[in-house]
Design an enzyme around this catalytic site. Sequence first.
Site: not given
Length: 375
Positions: A248, A256, A261, A265, A291
């Site tokens: 994780d 984010n 975002h 990404d 994630e």
Amino acid sequence: MSTRSQSATQRTLQGLLLKRFGMAVATYGLTALLCWVGFFVGLFQATAQTAVLMTLGAAASQLVFLALFLSRGNLRFADPSLTEAQVLTALTWLTLLLGLFDEGRGSMLVIYVLIMLFGVFQLPPRVFVRCALFAFFGFASLNLYEGYQLQLSTPSVAIMQVCVLAVVLTWLCLFATYAQAMRQRMRQRRFALQAHQDTLRGMMRQLEDLAATDELTGLCNRRHFLRLASHELEGMSRGCQHGLALLDLDHFKRINDVHGHAAGDRVLQTFAAVARACLRDGDVIARYGGEEFVLLLPNTEADQFSACCERLREAFNHAEPLGVRVGPLSLSIGMTLVHKDDDLDDALQRADQALYQAKRDGRNRCAATWEDADA
């Protein structure tokens, strides 16, 4: 095409050509039988010695073709079937044979048709017409020579035979042209169908890749990973073990929220690149959701698995996403081992518990539940 494939193709081709040659030899045999029938009923205007010599000569010519096929010498020619050469040879022998018939010559004209039919589906139209002209002028010259020598008993019958042969050969030329056109059309349709099939196969492969791949990271998606992991577990042998881990990205929501975002990404893509660089070809890494990622290392020991996960964690710590600055990156990993007859869902739950333990202990670390996996 590989050498082995070429050799197999040549063997198949030679087998087909030998079968066609066998049909030609059978036609020679039937013609020789008719020749001897004509001899015994008095229609063959020559001695028995001449009949024997012609039979042996025709047989010798076929032995030459047989030697070419058996030695694969025919493959050096543009047409390995040697169809034109076989047709012209047969027409020559038939014309010589008809020169020794008198009243029975008309009934033997049908052999011209049998010989020409041998090349209908193999010879190009121009070559077929050339063979037809050879047959016509050979037979016509035979009658003209006998007429000049005043040896024709019934000139009107000879003229009729030449005309009939001209009509039959003309019809055969038209039929051969039509057959070759249909064959070419079928070949084009087969190639077009093959091209469509190749396109469909390519599209199916693309669809399979899309169905199995996460679009953003290029890694396996969750569905494909579960299918691969189940297959690996089913094929495990007794005493073998696999490493399973849930990974994780720490504080990903904050990335984010603060950087957008697009930056998030880019971080996910950076992790995917780092994972590909750190793992072996047989290792499986997939995006499990958001994630979170999942890792499967086949045939590994606990210390090897821990070292691999630590190496991956440290590499991600030092990674810098291209084009964005989001601060230091960190990764939490929960590890477990999977044995034969172990349930995949149970193993994932153990790895999830270890992951939460790593987060409770401060993130950016690896945690493991080895003892539950051995139970």
